[in-house]
Design a protein around this motif. Structure first.
Motif, PDB file in Angstrom:
ATOM      1  N   GLU A 148       0.839  -1.284  -0.040  1.00  0.00           N
ATOM      2  CA  GLU A 148       0.103   0.037  -0.045  1.00  0.00           C
ATOM      3  C   GLU A 148       0.771   1.308   0.017  1.00  0.00           C
ATOM      4  OE1 GLU A 148      -3.229   0.446  -0.334  1.00  0.00           O
ATOM      5  OE2 GLU A 148      -3.388  -1.647  -0.649  1.00  0.00           O
ATOM      6  N   LYS A 149       1.875   1.184   0.929  1.00  0.00           N
ATOM      7  CA  LYS A 149       2.621   2.220   0.828  1.00  0.00           C
ATOM      8  C   LYS A 149       3.613   2.594  -0.371  1.00  0.00           C
ATOM      9  CE  LYS A 149       6.781   3.720   3.779  1.00  0.00           C
ATOM     10  NZ  LYS A 149       7.799   3.162   4.513  1.00  0.00           N
ATOM     11  N   PHE A 150       3.979   1.534  -0.742  1.00  0.00           N
ATOM     12  CA  PHE A 150       4.812   1.691  -2.137  1.00  0.00           C
ATOM     13  C   PHE A 150       3.729   2.296  -3.239  1.00  0.00           C
ATOM     14  CE2 PHE A 150       5.258  -0.695  -6.025  1.00  0.00           C
ATOM     15  CZ  PHE A 150       6.463  -0.704  -6.565  1.00  0.00           C
ATOM     16  N   TYR A 151       2.756   1.629  -3.530  1.00  0.00           N
ATOM     17  CA  TYR A 151       1.851   2.091  -4.466  1.00  0.00           C
ATOM     18  C   TYR A 151       1.511   3.596  -4.230  1.00  0.00           C
ATOM     19  CZ  TYR A 151      -1.980   2.508  -7.933  1.00  0.00           C
ATOM     20  OH  TYR A 151      -2.540   2.906  -8.822  1.00  0.00           O
ATOM     21  N   GLN A 152       1.172   4.185  -3.018  1.00  0.00           N
ATOM     22  CA  GLN A 152       0.981   5.519  -2.964  1.00  0.00           C
ATOM     23  C   GLN A 152       1.952   6.237  -3.290  1.00  0.00           C
ATOM     24  OE1 GLN A 152      -2.100   6.662  -2.434  1.00  0.00           O
ATOM     25  NE2 GLN A 152      -2.622   4.577  -2.141  1.00  0.00           N
ATOM     26  N   GLN A 153       3.435   5.940  -3.029  1.00  0.00           N
ATOM     27  CA  GLN A 153       4.568   6.424  -3.463  1.00  0.00           C
ATOM     28  C   GLN A 153       5.068   6.736  -4.939  1.00  0.00           C
ATOM     29  OE1 GLN A 153       7.595   4.235  -1.426  1.00  0.00           O
ATOM     30  NE2 GLN A 153       7.771   5.627   0.196  1.00  0.00           N
ATOM     31  N   ILE A 154       4.363   5.932  -5.712  1.00  0.00           N
ATOM     32  CA  ILE A 154       4.961   5.556  -6.977  1.00  0.00           C
ATOM     33  C   ILE A 154       3.807   5.759  -8.139  1.00  0.00           C
ATOM     34  CG2 ILE A 154       6.754   3.973  -6.354  1.00  0.00           C
ATOM     35  CD1 ILE A 154       3.881   2.557  -8.166  1.00  0.00           C
ATOM     36  N   LYS A 155       2.578   6.001  -7.379  1.00  0.00           N
ATOM     37  CA  LYS A 155       1.338   6.060  -8.574  1.00  0.00           C
ATOM     38  C   LYS A 155       1.416   7.167  -9.528  1.00  0.00           C
ATOM     39  CE  LYS A 155      -1.966   8.011  -5.611  1.00  0.00           C
ATOM     40  NZ  LYS A 155      -3.224   7.705  -4.467  1.00  0.00           N
ATOM     41  N   ASN A 156       1.918   8.140  -9.379  1.00  0.00           N
ATOM     42  CA  ASN A 156       2.049   9.412 -10.200  1.00  0.00           C
ATOM     43  C   ASN A 156       3.321   9.495 -11.003  1.00  0.00           C
ATOM     44  OD1 ASN A 156      -0.697  10.296  -9.683  1.00  0.00           O
ATOM     45  ND2 ASN A 156       0.272  10.882  -7.715  1.00  0.00           N
ATOM     46  N   ILE A 188       2.866  -6.664 -19.023  1.00  0.00           N
ATOM     47  CA  ILE A 188       3.092  -5.252 -18.961  1.00  0.00           C
ATOM     48  C   ILE A 188       3.993  -4.991 -19.931  1.00  0.00           C
ATOM     49  CG2 ILE A 188       3.527  -2.950 -17.702  1.00  0.00           C
ATOM     50  CD1 ILE A 188       1.395  -4.570 -16.272  1.00  0.00           C
ATOM     51  N   HIS A 189       3.735  -3.866 -20.843  1.00  0.00           N
ATOM     52  CA  HIS A 189       4.856  -3.575 -21.859  1.00  0.00           C
ATOM     53  C   HIS A 189       5.711  -2.661 -21.203  1.00  0.00           C
ATOM     54  CE1 HIS A 189       6.410  -1.542 -25.307  1.00  0.00           C
ATOM     55  NE2 HIS A 189       5.739  -2.106 -26.127  1.00  0.00           N
ATOM     56  N   PRO A 190       7.036  -3.134 -21.633  1.00  0.00           N
ATOM     57  CA  PRO A 190       8.030  -2.551 -20.991  1.00  0.00           C
ATOM     58  C   PRO A 190       8.145  -0.769 -21.125  1.00  0.00           C
ATOM     59  CG  PRO A 190       8.998  -3.589 -22.868  1.00  0.00           C
ATOM     60  CD  PRO A 190       7.664  -4.027 -22.433  1.00  0.00           C
ATOM     61  N   GLN A 191       7.586  -0.195 -21.879  1.00  0.00           N
ATOM     62  CA  GLN A 191       7.596   1.183 -22.150  1.00  0.00           C
ATOM     63  C   GLN A 191       6.213   1.796 -21.540  1.00  0.00           C
ATOM     64  OE1 GLN A 191       8.185   0.910 -26.394  1.00  0.00           O
ATOM     65  NE2 GLN A 191      10.075   2.482 -26.150  1.00  0.00           N
ATOM     66  N   GLU A 192       5.477   0.973 -20.898  1.00  0.00           N
ATOM     67  CA  GLU A 192       4.288   1.498 -20.056  1.00  0.00           C
ATOM     68  C   GLU A 192       4.899   2.570 -19.109  1.00  0.00           C
ATOM     69  OE1 GLU A 192       1.176   2.544 -20.107  1.00  0.00           O
ATOM     70  OE2 GLU A 192       0.616   0.504 -20.515  1.00  0.00           O
ATOM     71  N   ILE A 193       4.000   3.672 -18.967  1.00  0.00           N
ATOM     72  CA  ILE A 193       4.565   4.804 -18.149  1.00  0.00           C
ATOM     73  C   ILE A 193       3.958   4.443 -16.643  1.00  0.00           C
ATOM     74  CG2 ILE A 193       4.087   7.359 -17.512  1.00  0.00           C
ATOM     75  CD1 ILE A 193       5.922   6.538 -19.988  1.00  0.00           C
ATOM     76  N   GLU A 200      -3.800  -3.076  -9.627  1.00  0.00           N
ATOM     77  CA  GLU A 200      -4.069  -4.589  -9.785  1.00  0.00           C
ATOM     78  C   GLU A 200      -2.721  -5.000 -10.371  1.00  0.00           C
ATOM     79  OE1 GLU A 200      -6.814  -2.488 -10.170  1.00  0.00           O
ATOM     80  OE2 GLU A 200      -7.237  -3.308  -8.174  1.00  0.00           O
ATOM     81  N   GLN A 201      -2.237  -4.120 -11.577  1.00  0.00           N
ATOM     82  CA  GLN A 201      -1.150  -4.750 -12.457  1.00  0.00           C
ATOM     83  C   GLN A 201       0.042  -4.730 -11.562  1.00  0.00           C
ATOM     84  OE1 GLN A 201      -1.907  -1.942 -15.899  1.00  0.00           O
ATOM     85  NE2 GLN A 201      -2.027  -3.581 -17.098  1.00  0.00           N
ATOM     86  N   PHE A 202       0.301  -3.619 -10.608  1.00  0.00           N
ATOM     87  CA  PHE A 202       1.357  -3.532  -9.873  1.00  0.00           C
ATOM     88  C   PHE A 202       1.464  -4.695  -8.954  1.00  0.00           C
ATOM     89  CE2 PHE A 202       3.043   0.817 -10.953  1.00  0.00           C
ATOM     90  CZ  PHE A 202       4.345   0.434 -11.034  1.00  0.00           C
ATOM     91  N   LYS A 203       0.329  -5.120  -8.449  1.00  0.00           N
ATOM     92  CA  LYS A 203       0.318  -6.243  -7.652  1.00  0.00           C
ATOM     93  C   LYS A 203       0.847  -7.496  -8.117  1.00  0.00           C
ATOM     94  CE  LYS A 203      -1.280  -7.948  -3.718  1.00  0.00           C
ATOM     95  NZ  LYS A 203      -0.250  -8.739  -3.535  1.00  0.00           N
ATOM     96  N   LYS A 204       0.366  -7.678  -9.576  1.00  0.00           N
ATOM     97  CA  LYS A 204       0.990  -8.673 -10.514  1.00  0.00           C
ATOM     98  C   LYS A 204       2.491  -8.489 -10.454  1.00  0.00           C
ATOM     99  CE  LYS A 204      -3.058  -9.967 -13.134  1.00  0.00           C
ATOM    100  NZ  LYS A 204      -3.789  -9.749 -14.273  1.00  0.00           N
ATOM    101  N   ILE A 205       2.804  -7.346 -10.727  1.00  0.00           N
ATOM    102  CA  ILE A 205       4.493  -7.139 -11.017  1.00  0.00           C
ATOM    103  C   ILE A 205       5.120  -7.510  -9.753  1.00  0.00           C
ATOM    104  CG2 ILE A 205       6.285  -5.174 -10.954  1.00  0.00           C
ATOM    105  CD1 ILE A 205       4.505  -3.824 -12.887  1.00  0.00           C
ATOM    106  N   ILE A 206       4.593  -7.261  -8.504  1.00  0.00           N
ATOM    107  CA  ILE A 206       5.390  -7.628  -7.243  1.00  0.00           C
ATOM    108  C   ILE A 206       5.242  -9.302  -7.146  1.00  0.00           C
ATOM    109  CG2 ILE A 206       5.178  -7.200  -4.586  1.00  0.00           C
ATOM    110  CD1 ILE A 206       6.124  -4.840  -6.469  1.00  0.00           C
TER     111      ILE A 206
END
Ligand SMILES: [Zn+2]
Length: 280
Positions: A148-156, A188-193, A200-206
């Motif tokens: 949760e903390k990670f996602y709030q830090q990075i989402k923008n 996820i495409h490697p050039q995705e911003i 949900e996609q970040f959860k999959k990445i982790i």
């Protein structure tokens, strides 16, 4: 270049050697002074009779914890270890050796690197390691992440996911090989911003990061060019899904794997399964 799984494989083998009953590092001899950054040759060679308590990795660093010092070794591109008996050592050409550790069972542990990029640092305690510039900008490894903390830090964040993951700032442990594998697994495409990637996609990445890094460690790491741990190659290179497979059929959908350059690094992906969110 060894990444986290390969460094972990080396750490586990070092641990098996250095934590044997009654094992002691009797003395150390340094052959390559430019490998030292936080310690002098004399300080290093003055250390005697060191009892090892633990060997572990932090990102791509090997940490040898002794009763009162912490050695931090970095393999860089091709650093590697060998264990030699005294009679073999006499015939061994030390021109690629960074340092040798004499063990009290009459074996010698050699830290070699023919490119001489590998490094040795010495710290007094764990806190000094954590505060040092080498480590200060490292995010947690995926298994230690507070999601949760990670996602709030990075989402923008507006950089590409590939360069974001390579930076190690918010999440450490994924280098060029494993970023490609994780992004393939998470579709996820490697050039995705970064800011266009859903939670949900970040959860999959982790989740994919944990699974893939652990699978590689179990398999002895990946030997792409030269990686060997105590002379043994890894096996995970045979299980890579995209990295290094340009033009070969995707193991899932048979589309030829594409190679592009992202963040200055050769990047492999499946053009059928890894689509930019904007094109979905
Ligand atoms: Zn595919």
């Amino acid at each position: 270049m060894p990444e986290l799984p390969e460094v972990t494989v080396v750490a586990n083998q070092l641990k098996a050697i250095l934590l044997q009953k009654n094992q002691i590092i009797d003395s150390i001899k340094l052959y390559c002074e430019k490998s030292l950054r936080t310690v002098t040759k004399k300080e290093l060679e003055d250390l005697k009779k060191l009892k090892v308590i633990d060997v572990f990795q932090i990102a791509k660093n090997l940490i040898i914890e002794t009763e009162d010092k912490y050695f931090v070794l970095h393999l860089r591109m091709e650093g590697n270890f060998k264990l030699l008996k005294k009679d073999k050592l006499e015939r061994y050409d030390l021109k690629h050796t960074i340092a040798s550790f004499k063990l009290n069972d009459n074996n010698w542990l050699l830290f070699d690197d023919h490119r001489k990029f590998a490094t040795i640092d010495l710290f007094e305690n764990n806190k000094q390691i954590k505060d040092h510039t080498f480590f200060k900008n490292l995010g947690p490894e995926p298994w230690d992440l507070d999601f949760e903390k990670f996602y709030q830090q990075i989402k923008n964040i507006k950089s590409t996911i590939k360069s974001f993951l390579l930076s190690q700032k918010y999440l450490s442990g994924l280098g060029n090989i494993y970023v490609d594998e994780v992004l393939f697994s998470a579709k996820i495409h490697p050039q995705e911003i970064v800011k266009n990637i859903t939670k949900e996609q970040f959860k999959k990445i982790i989740d994919a990061s944990i699974l893939i890094l652990k699978a590689s460690i179990k398999d002895g790491g990946s030997t792409i060019k030269t990686f060997k741990s105590f002379g043994e190659k890894g096996n995970f290179q045979n299980k890579l899904m995209v990295h290094g497979r340009k033009g070969l059929a995707c193991k899932i959908c048979r589309t030829p794997i594409k190679k592009i350059v992202v963040a200055g690094r050769g990047t492999y992906f499946c053009p059928t399964e890894q689509i930019l969110n904007i094109n979905k």
